[in-house]
Enzyme design. Structure first.
Site, PDB file in Angstrom:
ATOM      1  N   GLU A 100      -6.921   4.697   7.333  1.00  0.00           N
ATOM      2  CA  GLU A 100      -6.938   6.254   7.247  1.00  0.00           C
ATOM      3  C   GLU A 100      -8.052   6.727   6.513  1.00  0.00           C
ATOM      4  O   GLU A 100      -8.226   8.015   6.706  1.00  0.00           O
ATOM      5  CB  GLU A 100      -5.567   6.332   6.342  1.00  0.00           C
ATOM      6  N   LYS A 160      -0.160   4.182  -0.410  1.00  0.00           N
ATOM      7  CA  LYS A 160      -0.740   5.489   0.329  1.00  0.00           C
ATOM      8  C   LYS A 160      -0.257   6.710  -0.605  1.00  0.00           C
ATOM      9  O   LYS A 160      -0.150   6.580  -2.009  1.00  0.00           O
ATOM     10  CB  LYS A 160      -0.113   5.794   1.571  1.00  0.00           C
ATOM     11  N   ASN A 184       0.731  -0.984  -0.041  1.00  0.00           N
ATOM     12  CA  ASN A 184       0.004   0.078   0.028  1.00  0.00           C
ATOM     13  C   ASN A 184       0.867   1.118   0.118  1.00  0.00           C
ATOM     14  O   ASN A 184       1.601   1.545   1.016  1.00  0.00           O
ATOM     15  CB  ASN A 184      -0.791  -0.145   1.252  1.00  0.00           C
ATOM     16  N   SER A 203       3.264  -2.377  10.157  1.00  0.00           N
ATOM     17  CA  SER A 203       4.619  -2.386  10.570  1.00  0.00           C
ATOM     18  C   SER A 203       5.253  -3.426  10.124  1.00  0.00           C
ATOM     19  O   SER A 203       6.098  -4.079  11.001  1.00  0.00           O
ATOM     20  CB  SER A 203       4.833  -1.686  11.982  1.00  0.00           C
ATOM     21  N   GLU A 211      -5.621  -4.994  10.361  1.00  0.00           N
ATOM     22  CA  GLU A 211      -4.558  -3.965  10.452  1.00  0.00           C
ATOM     23  C   GLU A 211      -4.798  -3.244  11.986  1.00  0.00           C
ATOM     24  O   GLU A 211      -5.695  -2.254  11.771  1.00  0.00           O
ATOM     25  CB  GLU A 211      -4.601  -3.017   9.269  1.00  0.00           C
ATOM     26  N   HIS A 225      -9.625   1.131   4.343  1.00  0.00           N
ATOM     27  CA  HIS A 225      -8.339   1.294   5.040  1.00  0.00           C
ATOM     28  C   HIS A 225      -8.439   2.132   6.121  1.00  0.00           C
ATOM     29  O   HIS A 225      -9.128   3.382   6.013  1.00  0.00           O
ATOM     30  CB  HIS A 225      -7.144   1.939   4.401  1.00  0.00           C
ATOM     31  N   GLY A 279       2.238   2.079  10.703  1.00  0.00           N
ATOM     32  CA  GLY A 279       3.161   3.283  10.590  1.00  0.00           C
ATOM     33  C   GLY A 279       3.926   3.897  11.951  1.00  0.00           C
ATOM     34  O   GLY A 279       4.648   4.733  11.823  1.00  0.00           O
TER      35      GLY A 279
HETATM   36  P1  PGA Z   1       2.469   0.295   7.513  1.00  0.00           P
HETATM   37  O1  PGA Z   1       1.018   0.452   6.770  1.00  0.00           O
HETATM   38  O2  PGA Z   1       3.164  -1.138   6.985  1.00  0.00           O
HETATM   39  O3  PGA Z   1       3.465   1.488   7.310  1.00  0.00           O
HETATM   40  O4  PGA Z   1       2.332   0.137   9.210  1.00  0.00           O
HETATM   41  C1  PGA Z   1       0.395  -0.874   6.659  1.00  0.00           C
HETATM   42  C2  PGA Z   1      -0.736  -0.019   6.129  1.00  0.00           C
HETATM   43  O5  PGA Z   1      -1.474   0.897   6.363  1.00  0.00           O
HETATM   44  O6  PGA Z   1      -1.455  -1.103   5.264  1.00  0.00           O
END
Ligand code: PGA
Length: 258
Positions: A101, A15, A13, A218, A172, A99, A178
């Site tokens: 976000e 983003k 992803n 992460s 997630e 997601h 993140g």
């Molecule tokens: P990350 O993000 O691996 O940077 O923690 C995962 C995601 O948002 O799908």
């Protein structure tokens, strides 16, 4: 370890990251050098919708390209939206929905996520549906209830049982996205196992056995092996680390499953 019964899925992803220079360098040097058998693994990367076409054009192997989000509406007067029909028309077969976000910064409710998911499934897309609890919810022992409250509207909206084969659930935990704080393999496995039990009771035993439940939050080349070897973890949705050369090692980790 017993043989994996489900094909591993590794998602990247991106983003709101990436530009022309990055894409022209990363696709040939990393994505096009990935090696995996279609019968064992799928790799699906999600650039921004603006960059999807270029990425697809530059890919020379079996890596697939996904959208990060899709409209809950069909084509029409919905300024700024990308529809499922448009994705199919341009030869894309995947989208993410829900997601965290999107839920957090764009106020997407679980009901809206369910409508988007239905719209995408009905157009013939594969959908990676993202769910997960935040830190307060985990501290209050509400992880599973939150995941189920996010999945229930999706379940209610699915018109045919056979559409479940096009759904991947991405667990997630928001506190792990993140932040560098990965869920431990045991924490992730516990949730994945319960989700599979829930699918068995609320959809069907076959769907529970066949649906891929992937982990995100992460994931790195360092922790991928310990996570992927958990029985109910069928792959990853990778954010930050999917933009780096170490993505290769994360994709390679699928081999520990077989
Ligand atoms: P990350 O993000 O691996 O940077 O923690 C995962 C995601 O948002 O799908």
């Amino acid at each position: 370890m017993s043989k994996a019964i489900r094909k591993v899925l590794i998602g990247g992803n991106w983003k709101s990251n990436g530009d022309l220079a990055f894409i022209k360098s990363f696709v040939p040097s990393v994505l096009n050098t990935l090696k995996f058998e279609d019968s064992k693994c799928q790799v699906v990367v999600s650039p921004t919708s603006l960059h999807m076409h270029l990425v697809k054009t530059l890919i020379s192997n079996n890596v697939q390209v996904s959208c990060q989000n899709v409209s809950q509406y069909p084509s029409g007067a919905y300024t700024g939206e990308v529809t499922s029909k448009m994705l199919k028309d341009l030869g894309f077969n995947w989208t993410l929905t829900g997601h965290s976000e999107r839920r957090q910064f764009f106020s997407e409710s679980s009901d809206v996520v369910a409508v988007k998911t239905k719209e995408a499934l009905d157009e013939g897309l594969n959908v990676i549906v993202c769910i997960g609890e935040n830190l307060t919810e985990r501290t209050e022992n509400r992880t599973f209830d939150v995941c189920i409250s996010q999945l229930t509207p999706i379940l209610k909206n699915i018109s045919h049982l056979k559409l479940w084969k096009d759904i991947v659930i991405a667990y997630e935990p928001v506190w792990a996205i993140g932040t560098g704080k990965t869920a431990s393999p045991e924490q992730a496995q516990e949730v994945h196992f319960k989700l599979r039990e829930w699918l068995a009771s609320n959809v069907s035993k076959d769907v529970a056995q066949e649906t891929r439940i992937i982990y995100g939050g992460s994931v790195t080349e360092t922790n991928a092996k310990d996570l992927i070897t958990q029985a109910d973890i069928d792959g990853f949705l990778v954010g930050g680390a999917s933009l780096k050369p170490g993505f290769t090692a994360i994709v390679d980790s699928h081999k520990y499953k077989f």
